[in-house]
Design a protein around this motif. Structure first.
Motif, mmCIF file in Angstrom:
data_model
loop_
_atom_site.group_PDB
_atom_site.id
_atom_site.type_symbol
_atom_site.label_atom_id
_atom_site.label_comp_id
_atom_site.label_asym_id
_atom_site.label_seq_id
_atom_site.Cartn_x
_atom_site.Cartn_y
_atom_site.Cartn_z
ATOM 1 N N UNK A 70 0.806 -1.220 0.000
ATOM 2 C CA UNK A 70 0.000 0.000 0.000
ATOM 3 C C UNK A 70 0.838 1.269 0.000
ATOM 4 N N UNK A 71 2.132 1.174 -0.310
ATOM 5 C CA UNK A 71 2.994 2.348 -0.310
ATOM 6 C C UNK A 71 4.135 2.201 0.669
ATOM 7 N N UNK A 72 4.673 3.335 1.131
ATOM 8 C CA UNK A 72 5.815 3.305 2.047
ATOM 9 C C UNK A 72 5.391 2.669 3.368
ATOM 10 N N UNK A 73 6.079 1.587 3.732
ATOM 11 C CA UNK A 73 5.733 0.885 4.979
ATOM 12 C C UNK A 73 6.777 1.100 6.064
ATOM 13 N N UNK A 74 7.983 1.506 5.673
ATOM 14 C CA UNK A 74 9.023 1.749 6.666
ATOM 15 C C UNK A 74 10.088 2.633 6.037
ATOM 16 N N UNK A 75 10.850 3.317 6.892
ATOM 17 C CA UNK A 75 11.910 4.210 6.432
ATOM 18 C C UNK A 75 13.073 4.143 7.389
ATOM 19 N N UNK A 76 14.263 4.431 6.888
ATOM 20 C CA UNK A 76 15.453 4.482 7.732
ATOM 21 C C UNK A 76 16.500 5.334 7.034
ATOM 22 N N UNK A 77 17.143 6.203 7.788
ATOM 23 C CA UNK A 77 18.247 6.972 7.216
ATOM 24 C C UNK A 77 19.526 6.159 7.363
ATOM 25 N N UNK A 78 20.295 6.046 6.279
ATOM 26 C CA UNK A 78 21.543 5.303 6.273
ATOM 27 C C UNK A 78 22.695 6.285 6.123
ATOM 28 N N UNK A 79 23.558 6.362 7.125
ATOM 29 C CA UNK A 79 24.751 7.216 7.039
ATOM 30 C C UNK A 79 25.815 6.550 6.179
ATOM 31 N N UNK A 80 26.475 7.354 5.365
ATOM 32 C CA UNK A 80 27.630 6.905 4.603
ATOM 33 C C UNK A 80 28.873 7.626 5.129
ATOM 34 N N UNK A 81 30.069 7.121 4.843
ATOM 35 C CA UNK A 81 31.289 7.730 5.392
ATOM 36 C C UNK A 81 31.458 9.189 4.963
ATOM 37 N N UNK A 82 32.054 9.971 5.839
ATOM 38 C CA UNK A 82 32.480 11.340 5.513
ATOM 39 C C UNK A 82 34.002 11.332 5.645
ATOM 40 N N UNK A 83 34.723 11.026 4.563
ATOM 41 C CA UNK A 83 36.174 10.826 4.667
ATOM 42 C C UNK A 83 36.932 12.050 5.160
ATOM 43 N N UNK A 84 36.482 13.240 4.769
ATOM 44 C CA UNK A 84 37.167 14.447 5.226
ATOM 45 C C UNK A 84 36.109 15.475 5.638
ATOM 46 N N UNK A 85 35.791 15.550 6.929
ATOM 47 C CA UNK A 85 34.769 16.507 7.374
ATOM 48 C C UNK A 85 35.209 17.951 7.156
ATOM 49 N N UNK A 86 34.249 18.864 7.293
ATOM 50 C CA UNK A 86 34.498 20.291 7.135
ATOM 51 C C UNK A 86 34.456 20.969 8.497
#
Length: 386
Positions: A256-272
């Motif tokens: 019936x559409x979106x049933x679940x959600x999750x944010x997935x973090x990816x690496x930040x090799x060189x932050x600011x």
């Protein structure tokens, strides 16, 4: 079906003149692991795969390696072209790549023809909307008047809504690259403008009736509604983006559409990191040691602009890319115009006042005054000889 929604890879982009291919390779290299760990069925890339319409050979190689690794991890891939991409270059192999599960959509004329995938609940139609430049596409769409992005998306969604109505048993997903009302707070100076203010922004209700809308162009992750989202860019491309999460939305699409959600973090090799203070303090303060491998912007608050600041800062912060002088206190001589500053002044007084003005109230030293007086006197003698 489980979808990993990403966008704005910007392969080939530089950061203040520094190449980013190696750091982006690390980020893209993490996606196959996400696919395997979370059993992702399809990875979506909602535009701006490349940063340039003429990407380098190394940029193509990086894209090829990333797509192959994601495919080998078990996911199909859907890409649409963004405003940075060349639709022709990106899409030249699209008809063949689709047979291998890599669906590249760059032609506006195919918008009403979905990429159809299946899961245990039946068919899912992915309607892909590449970036639409009204001035370039209006001649291809009969006599429609397409003045801006809102017009272009409204017209493009026409055949999508017709197809959705005719295929009521299939769930619909739209993948697009545009600016939708509600994304203003997450926009960034690193994005190439495709709109002025919000006049040209696409209304959210343009996507009514769609199970999920995966958007690209805005570099910050944003949830405009439960069904309409931006994933943001994979890397930080301006200091205004510092601290914003980098990754993608993991979306479960049920019957019936979106049933679940999750944010997935990816690496930040060189932050600011932005640092503010007087140069001598910034160069020695121990609390800044942890930023040695960061991209660094320094705002110097010295009353006078320090000499050779960038070179000295890069000894401590090799990845310092930007130095700005913003004095903590700005002095004023009270003059409102140049004419007022020089009125009834001798040449020496004018030069003294000029140096004091541009150095934020720091008057010339005795040695500098003597040198200036000598130059003026030499000029006067030379002029008298002519």
């Amino acid at each position: 079906m489980r979808i990993l929604h990403t966008a704005d890879w910007h392969i080939g982009r530089t950061f203040h003149g520094h190449p980013t291919l190696d750091t982006l390779r690390e980020v893209l290299g993490a996606i196959p692991g996400v696919v395997e760990e979370h059993k992702v069925d399809v990875v979506v890339v909602a535009g701006d795969i490349f940063d340039s319409s003429t990407p380098s050979g190394d940029a193509f190689t990086l894209l090829q390696d990333a797509l192959l690794a994601i495919h080998n991890a078990g996911a199909q891939i859907i890409l649409v072209s963004g405003n940075h991409d060349s639709a022709a270059r990106l899409g030249f192999a699209g008809p063949f790549a689709g047979f291998a599960g890599v669906h590249i959509v760059t032609d506006p004329l195919t918008i009403g023809t979905p990429v159809t995938l299946t899961d245990e609940h039946g068919e899912i139609d992915f309607y892909c909307i590449p970036f639409l430049e009204p001035a370039l596409i209006r001649h291809r769409f009969s006599d429609e008047t397409l003045r801006n992005q809102a017009d272009a998306l409204r017209f493009a969604m026409g055949p999508v809504h017709e197809a959705v109505a005719s295929r009521s048993a299939a769930r619909a997903v739209v993948v697009g690259h545009t600016f939708v009302v509600g994304g203003e707070s997450e926009s960034s100076e690193s994005e190439r403008p495709i709109t002025v203010g919000t006049v040209d922004a696409v209304p959210l209700d343009t996507f009514d009736g769609i199970a999920y809308v995966a958007l690209g162009h805005i570099h910050g992750a944003a949830k405009l509604s439960e069904r309409v989202r931006y994933s943001g860019a994979l890397m930080h491309y301006s200091f205004g983006e510092a601290g914003k999460p980098r990754g993608g939305w993991l979306i479960d699409l049920g019957a019936d559409g979106v049933s679940d959600e999750q944010w997935i973090d990816l690496p930040v090799p060189r932050p600011l990191q932005s640092i503010e203070g007087e140069l001598e303090q910034v160069l020695v303060a121990p609390e800044y040691d942890k930023y040695r491998e960061y991209w660094v912007r320094v705002v110097l608050t010295d009353s006078t602009r320090p000499m050779d600041a960038m070179r000295r800062l890069q000894r401590r912060f090799p990845w310092c890319t930007h130095v700005e002088h913003r004095p903590a206190t700005v002095t004023s001589d009270g003059a409102t115009s140049y004419a007022e500053r020089v009125q009834n002044k001798t040449d020496t007084e004018i030069l003294d006042a000029f140096l004091t003005h541009v150095r934020n109230g720091e008057a010339p030293t005795d040695v500098e005054t003597e040198l200036l007086h000598g130059v003026i006197e030499a000029h006067r003698i030379e002029a008298a000889r002519r």
